[in-house]
Design a protein around this motif. Structure first.
Motif, mmCIF file in Angstrom:
data_model
loop_
_atom_site.group_PDB
_atom_site.id
_atom_site.type_symbol
_atom_site.label_atom_id
_atom_site.label_comp_id
_atom_site.label_asym_id
_atom_site.label_seq_id
_atom_site.Cartn_x
_atom_site.Cartn_y
_atom_site.Cartn_z
ATOM 1 N N GLU A 35 19.282 -42.346 3.282
ATOM 2 C CA GLU A 35 18.591 -42.702 4.517
ATOM 3 C C GLU A 35 19.241 -43.932 5.141
ATOM 4 O O GLU A 35 19.620 -44.861 4.416
ATOM 5 C CB GLU A 35 17.134 -43.052 4.210
ATOM 6 C CG GLU A 35 16.226 -41.864 4.076
ATOM 7 C CD GLU A 35 16.000 -41.166 5.400
ATOM 8 O OE1 GLU A 35 15.628 -41.832 6.377
ATOM 9 O OE2 GLU A 35 16.210 -39.933 5.453
ATOM 10 N N ARG A 57 13.938 -44.204 -4.336
ATOM 11 C CA ARG A 57 13.275 -43.220 -3.484
ATOM 12 C C ARG A 57 13.312 -43.644 -2.016
ATOM 13 O O ARG A 57 13.324 -42.785 -1.126
ATOM 14 C CB ARG A 57 11.827 -43.048 -3.918
ATOM 15 C CG ARG A 57 11.668 -42.200 -5.157
ATOM 16 C CD ARG A 57 10.270 -42.273 -5.697
ATOM 17 N NE ARG A 57 10.037 -41.186 -6.628
ATOM 18 C CZ ARG A 57 9.581 -39.981 -6.277
ATOM 19 N NH1 ARG A 57 9.281 -39.723 -5.026
ATOM 20 N NH2 ARG A 57 9.417 -39.045 -7.180
ATOM 21 N N ARG A 58 13.292 -44.937 -1.795
ATOM 22 C CA ARG A 58 13.393 -45.418 -0.405
ATOM 23 C C ARG A 58 14.706 -44.980 0.227
ATOM 24 O O ARG A 58 14.781 -44.763 1.439
ATOM 25 C CB ARG A 58 13.271 -46.942 -0.395
ATOM 26 C CG ARG A 58 13.439 -47.581 0.970
ATOM 27 C CD ARG A 58 12.300 -47.183 1.884
ATOM 28 N NE ARG A 58 12.451 -47.673 3.247
ATOM 29 C CZ ARG A 58 13.164 -47.050 4.177
ATOM 30 N NH1 ARG A 58 13.812 -45.932 3.892
ATOM 31 N NH2 ARG A 58 13.231 -47.541 5.416
ATOM 32 N N LYS A 82 16.809 -42.345 -0.975
ATOM 33 C CA LYS A 82 17.195 -40.935 -1.129
ATOM 34 C C LYS A 82 16.842 -40.105 0.102
ATOM 35 O O LYS A 82 15.803 -40.329 0.734
ATOM 36 C CB LYS A 82 16.477 -40.334 -2.345
ATOM 37 C CG LYS A 82 17.200 -40.552 -3.660
ATOM 38 C CD LYS A 82 16.451 -39.885 -4.809
ATOM 39 C CE LYS A 82 17.063 -40.315 -6.147
ATOM 40 N NZ LYS A 82 16.045 -40.493 -7.189
ATOM 41 N N LEU A 140 15.307 -36.949 1.691
ATOM 42 C CA LEU A 140 14.192 -36.096 1.215
ATOM 43 C C LEU A 140 14.567 -34.613 1.277
ATOM 44 O O LEU A 140 15.361 -34.189 2.078
ATOM 45 C CB LEU A 140 12.943 -36.371 2.069
ATOM 46 C CG LEU A 140 12.350 -37.770 1.904
ATOM 47 C CD1 LEU A 140 11.090 -37.894 2.722
ATOM 48 C CD2 LEU A 140 12.051 -38.037 0.434
#
Lengths: 211, 211
Positions: free
Chosen positions: B153, B206-207, B209, B211
């Motif tokens: 991202e 996760r911030r 990656k 989605l």
DNA sequence: ATTTGCATTAACAAAATTGTTAATTACATA
DNA sequence: TATGTAATTAACAATTTTGTTAATGCAAAT
């Protein structure tokens, strides 16, 4: 009429409490001066001792109130169980963030004074626990159900709350340090914190989403 | 030989500095007592003034050192440009976390003293900026390239760093508050912070990656 | 051995800070 | 109006805290 910030009422006890709040919040217990409080309240410092006996007792009044306020803010932020899980959490982040934004001195004050004198905290602990335990359990239950439906990642509710509070609080605590380092980013304070709010929501939502 | 923690050397100036560090870090400038520092260092308090003139000058020695240390820790944590982006960031989170774990009093100390006297910070600002700007730019470049390849991202490097530092620091700062509320979770301090470390890595990965 | 300069101490001093007290004022009520 | 209670003030006091100073010790260089 009164253009000054500190409106002196006809109630000197309240004036002292108000001035004490400002002094203690900004300087902490050790840095606060009872004479400065009295002066700000527009009374002789004997009045301060007349109403509150000692600096310690006056301080305790403020600390207790602020601890209660802090606990209630978390409860108020996340205590909207009628919403679906993700909406509930997003709403909670926003409410909690807005509360900190409206009380930016509060986290540093509480953290410092509890650290300096943990024994002052002992009496309040149980009250706060009673307040927050139901929240923790209801949130955990929802998280577990959602994870069982494979809608979200499994996570410990307490860890999630620490994540949220960390993200929401730290930028306010550290602002005086990061502002000079990130001049342009923080030039417009309002805009910076609006960005932080969105960033925190994004980070937590992604923490919960299934990949 | 010497079973006590505070090893008094033959160098009283160093002993005073060492005692001052402990006193200032734990109590802050306002709460620290020069007499307590002298006593802990095993010298008369006149010696403290002989070597450092004033409490303020002694304090400044400590604060400057700690500010430098804090800046360097961020640089050291994330300054491993040979790794691929995600590995570099994961490694940075761990290094930074470990540094805070080894210096848990540092963030609160710096945050408080800068807040209390921002002017003390002015001279150091430029040094820290010079130290951290290259990091920010190299990190932003990698983030942009990775986002252009659709690997991660897009994100502002400064926001990412604030996310990481918030998550890594806050649990240490707030530990005295959350410990009594989350008794069982924090019963084993080592285990709790090991969990926090993994949680922070997970949250930031996760911030970033896709989605 | 004497001088020189730094290190060290004890005693002192000044200022700040918290807290007390005795006298005075204001105010409500009998 | 008289009286009793609470509020208020000025002055004082005790302690703490930072900082100074003059005298002394000590070790190295001359």
């Amino acid at each position: 009429m009164d253009t000054t910030k500190k409106r002196h009422t006809d109630n000197k006890e309240a004036d002292i409490l108000h001035a004490a709040e400002r002094e203690f919040l900004s300087k902490g217990y050790a840095g606060a001066r009872t004479t400065a409080i009295a002066e700000a309240a527009g009374v002789t410092h004997a009045m301060l001792h007349y109403y509150f006996r000692t600096k310690e007792q006056l301080f305790k009044r403020i600390l207790d109130e602020k601890l209660r306020l802090m606990g209630q803010s978390v409860l108020a932020a996340f205590g909207q169980p009628e919403l679906p899980l993700m909406a509930r959490i997003k709403d909670g982040i926003e409410r909690h963030f807005d509360f900190i934004a409206a009380n930016p001195e509060l986290p540093r004050f509480i953290v410092n004074e509890i650290f300096a004198h943990p024994e002052r905290y002992e009496l309040m602990q149980e009250n706060i626990r009673v307040l927050l335990n139901p929240l923790q359990y209801s949130l955990q239950q929802e998280l577990d159900e959602s994870a069982a439906r494979n809608d979200t990642e499994p996570i410990d509710a307490r860890m999630l709350l620490i994540d949220i509070i960390s993200l929401n609080v730290f930028a306010f605590i550290a602002f005086p340090i990061i502002q000079p380092l990130l001049g342009d980013l923080t030039a417009d304070r309002e805009h910076f914190f609006a960005q932080r709010k969105q960033e925190n929501i994004e980070t937590i939502m992604r923490r919960l989403k299934k990949l």
